[in-house]
Design an enzyme around this catalytic site. Sequence first.
Site, short mmCIF file in Angstrom:
data_model
loop_
_atom_site.label_atom_id
_atom_site.label_comp_id
_atom_site.label_asym_id
_atom_site.label_seq_id
_atom_site.Cartn_x
_atom_site.Cartn_y
_atom_site.Cartn_z
N CYS A 93 -9.42 -109.08 54.35
CA CYS A 93 -10.23 -108.02 53.75
C CYS A 93 -10.28 -106.80 54.64
CB CYS A 93 -11.63 -108.53 53.45
SG CYS A 93 -12.54 -109.10 54.91
N HIS A 249 -17.52 -109.68 56.02
CA HIS A 249 -16.58 -109.17 55.03
C HIS A 249 -16.48 -107.66 55.14
CE1 HIS A 249 -14.07 -109.76 51.56
NE2 HIS A 249 -14.80 -109.00 50.77
N ASN A 273 -15.32 -104.16 46.76
CA ASN A 273 -15.00 -105.42 47.41
C ASN A 273 -13.54 -105.78 47.14
OD1 ASN A 273 -14.75 -108.07 48.27
ND2 ASN A 273 -16.57 -108.82 47.24
#
EC number: 3.4.22.-
Length: 669
Positions: A93, A249, A273
């Site tokens: 990520c 994250h 996201n």
Amino acid sequence: MAYYQEPSVETSIIKFKDQDFTTLRDHCLSMGRTFKDETFPAADSSIGQKLLQEKRLSNVIWKRPQDLPGGPPHFILDDISRFDIQQGGAADCWFLAALGSLTQNPQYRQKILMVQSFSHQYAGIFRFRFWQCGQWVEVVIDDRLPVQGDKCLFVRPRHQNQEFWPCLLEKAYAKLLGSYSDLHYGFLEDALVDLTGGVITNIHLHSSPVDLVKAVKTATKAGSLITCATPSGPTDTAQAMENGLVSLHAYTVTGAEQIQYRRGWEEIISLWNPWGWGEAEWRGRWSDGSQEWEETCDPRKSQLHKKREDGEFWMSCQDFQQKFIAMFICSEIPITLDHGNTLHEGWSQIMFRKQVILGNTAGGPRNDAQFNFSVQEPMEGTNVVVCVTVAVTPSNLKAEDAKFPLDFQVILAGSQRFREKFPPVFFSSFRNTVQSSNNKFRRNFTMTYHLSPGNYVVVAQTRRKSAEFLLRIFLKMPDSDRHLSSHFNLRMKGSPSEHGSQQSIFNRYAQQRLDIDATQLQGLLNQELLTGPPGDMFSLDECRSLVALMELKVNGRLDQEEFARLWKRLVHYQHVFQKVQTSPGVLLSSDLWKAIENTDFLRGIFISRELLHLVTLRYSDSVGRVSFPSLVCFLMRLEAMAKTFRNLSKDGKGLYLTEMEWMSLVMYN
């Protein structure tokens, strides 16, 4: 030795593993076959260790996009968007959030993606570029992707398996770092710098009193990439939480606004996201379908609130600062947010490339490298930014490294003169350490300072065998330099014939004579051409040089015709300066080559890299700035010397001069 970016640094592309895309593609086309990359094979070694269990690894097969179910593959379908990306089986990520921000910036994405397709000259080979230690590196890959059950193992292609640029770009980055396993957890700073070559501003959300909306808008206006991160949860892995966020994250920051709410205003921020689906979105205030969107009467409501299952959502800035730990801004120049979030555009850069420190594994004192710089004037806020980038090499990147492989200290040198290297006794006696680095391992590390005027030395030491790195020092320039363009007299914006003042100006300073000397020329230029602080003015010595370069009678004076030729050049040089300047009033020595390219009087004149390096030292100040008078002297001298050579050379290759002719030529000009 420090140097400033030359055109070769910007234009030369390093071929990763010495693979040339065009040569390999053309060979495959001539042989009628698709490319197979033996340097990053379709094998377990390219996936790497500890990413997949052995049983799952045995089920991996490698397929080209056209062999997957769905429609015909495309490199880019319609346009590039962050919604083209969906994270797969690697915890990358940190890379995908940076990539999501990159999709909003054509300036950077064009450098990385280039024009490629699955139709025109397709040979199963693709290329991507990444910034590594001051240079762009081109990575070549084949298009075989690891799949399980006809689904891509890592980044998933969107639009019914038809768009593949994110999958292929991820593979190229995995090859650069070593394997897909090397994408499994990383640092946002590393991805941002690798994609742009920019400078990182790290905003600690729990401690920094920052106007987030203004900060995001300021950074966006500067063409920055903006990302953010959540803290770790109970485990050291990414975990979905009840509020819809994911711990440990990375997210892309896609916007920030002030919105009307009830009887006042509320600040909200938009995030994306990389998981790319609705279940992984914020469920609190200002989330999709929340009560806040129902109650707001803001006329931009329909524009801002688009309820889609795409991983993008809004949340209040207050919640954002509580739930997230840091926001990272990556830009070409430092973004300092310590004075009202205003963007200070005046920065100069000193770059030390390919620096290597040999460690001392046998004990004893550690080897060090030293880099000197000066702060010229006092100013408010952050005025020095030091950026370190460690090279991506097997010797530098080791998983067992718990800390940054280099120790850095910035030390005030006091009245000590700069030298090649300070002895150890200097550091034991002065002890004027400004700040030291102490950080977990990452390839990119940025330190910001507010330093008083003086001489400083950056000392780097390594903890192990050796380390190769790039060091960049950014120095803020004072407002008087930043707004140099306002010192130009606006009457100069047209050509001499347009404002018609050339002859009257000359007559006023000639004082009933038919010519002017260097002293009169100095007064004329500083009064009629420039109106600024003394440091921006033409010196008497510079004016003597201009007279020597322009006069034909060799009497130390300019007549009206000679002055007209000089005036014409000055007006043109002003346009060149304003066109090439990095920001208003700031021309860096690294951009002198651009000034040459944009000067009409220098058509057909070329200079070598070595000569360009010498003139940057000759005509720039201690922090790499070139003033307008210095630019004028440089361009005029370059024109004059080139013409002199052509006039004296019989064959255009060389010339013969007696000692007296040589001395007369160089001593007077």
